[in-house]
Motif scaffolding. Structure first.
Motif, short mmCIF file in Angstrom:
data_model
loop_
_atom_site.label_atom_id
_atom_site.label_comp_id
_atom_site.label_asym_id
_atom_site.label_seq_id
_atom_site.Cartn_x
_atom_site.Cartn_y
_atom_site.Cartn_z
N CYS A 1 26.73 56.23 6.94
CA CYS A 1 27.13 56.67 5.60
C CYS A 1 28.54 57.24 5.65
N CYS B 1 24.28 63.98 4.56
CA CYS B 1 24.50 63.34 3.25
C CYS B 1 23.29 63.56 2.34
N HIS C 1 21.72 54.47 8.56
CA HIS C 1 20.64 54.54 7.57
C HIS C 1 20.05 53.16 7.32
N CYS D 1 20.19 63.54 7.74
CA CYS D 1 21.65 63.42 7.69
C CYS D 1 22.22 64.43 6.70
ZN LIG Z 1 24.00 59.99 5.87
#
Ligand SMILES: [Zn+2]
Length: 322
Positions: free
Chosen positions: A129, A201, A143, A199
């Motif tokens: 990402c 993110c 991912h 993660c």
């Molecule tokens: Zn991520």
């Protein structure tokens, strides 16, 4: 997902360094890049010198190819790769360590975005990402594009799913392949599983940790110790003096394993520096890998640089298989 997360914009000039032929690798990349709207330069036909000349002329924003080829390109071009204006390296098609990615990023002054796919799936389905490859302390996550592919990472012994942060075998199911169904296919790829939300993110798509991917069959048993080539890779490419290396496994006269590491330094070294590098590496290998390696320091240019998938391990041992 891959291109958007990597920060690619429509019409970005992109050099595709993989051949577009009858193999899935290369064709998948080519069509994906066109579909996203990138300006694709299929440069694989040209040799590395010509590709560099084209890069000087057209200043691609991204290079799209295999991870080890970018290492080869950097080695051939030297410091110039950092001046070509490349901002994004779309790496993949093989496992690589964080140290190797960091080296590429430093050389190109670009950031790497990695991908994972399988020939049997005929597609790449795991991507880094916005956090990219991450750091050694906190590796990035590839991912899985969850709506299309079911990802499992299992303990090969028990078949049970491993927990977040644990290593296991990647098992994939395609939710859209109908011609050749792919249902719970064991890949023989090993990786560290990262659960949904692991993660920074915050995405709910699970995946695998960057730098943790390796072939299950790649694991070497040397002097009775399990050795993952990835760990040796991490150690060696973490040393800025190391340009390339090769490990040769042989059998000595007492039927014992002999591991010889041949290291090619980035610059030519005098006798004292050669001896120092040899000692440092031998010590680090014994400490981190747990076995002794005979270390030879070669002259720059002594090893063939891999232009496709890196082939660094040569196993010439007399095998006793039951
Ligand atoms: Zn991520």
């Amino acid at each position: 997902f891959y291109f958007a997360w990597a920060g690619m914009r429509r019409a970005d000039r992109t050099f595709l360094t993989m051949h577009v032929a009858l193999l899935a690798g290369g064709r998948g990349e080519y069509h994906a890049a066109l579909d996203y709207g990138l300006s694709v330069f299929p440069v694989a036909f040209y040799d590395t010198e010509q590709r560099l000349a084209l890069a000087r002329r057209f200043r691609p924003r991204a290079l799209y190819g295999t991870t080890s080829y970018f290492g080869h390109l950097a080695a051939v071009a030297g410091d110039e790769v950092g001046t070509l204006g490349v901002e994004i390296l779309l790496t993949g098609a093989e496992a690589a360590s964080i140290a190797w990615f960091e080296k590429l990023q430093r050389q190109f002054k670009a950031r790497a975005a990695d991908r994972y796919g399988l020939t049997q799936m005929a597609v790449d389905h795991m991507f880094t990402c916005e956090h990219g490859i991450g750091t050694r302390e906190r590796p990035g996550i590839l991912h899985n594009v969850d709506p299309y592919v079911l990802l499992e990472v299992i303990d090969p012994e028990t078949g049970r799913h491993v927990k977040d942060g644990e290593a296991g075998e990647i098992v994939v199911t395609s939710l859209y392949r109908t011609d050749v169904p792919m249902i719970r296919c064991r890949t023989r790829d090993r990786a560290v599983y990262r659960a949904a939300g692991a993660c920074p993110c915050g995405r709910s798509w699970p995946g695998i940790e960057i730098g943790s991917v390796g072939r299950i069959d790649d694991m070497k048993k040397i002097k009775g110790i399990n050795v993952w080539p990835q760990a040796v890779d991490e150690l060696l490419f973490g040393d800025p003096e190391v340009e390339e290396y090769q490990v040769r496994l042989t059998t000595d006269e007492r039927a014992g394993d002999l591991a010889t590491l041949r290291v090619m330094p980035a610059a030519s070294l005098n006798a004292a520096k050669r001896a120092a590098l040899q000692e440092t590496l031998a010590k680090a290998l014994r400490q981190k890998i747990g076995i002794g390696f005979a270390v030879e320091v070669l002259a720059p240019g002594a090893l063939d640089r891999s232009t496709y998938k890196a082939r660094r391990w040569i196993d010439e041992r007399v095998q006793l298989r039951s």
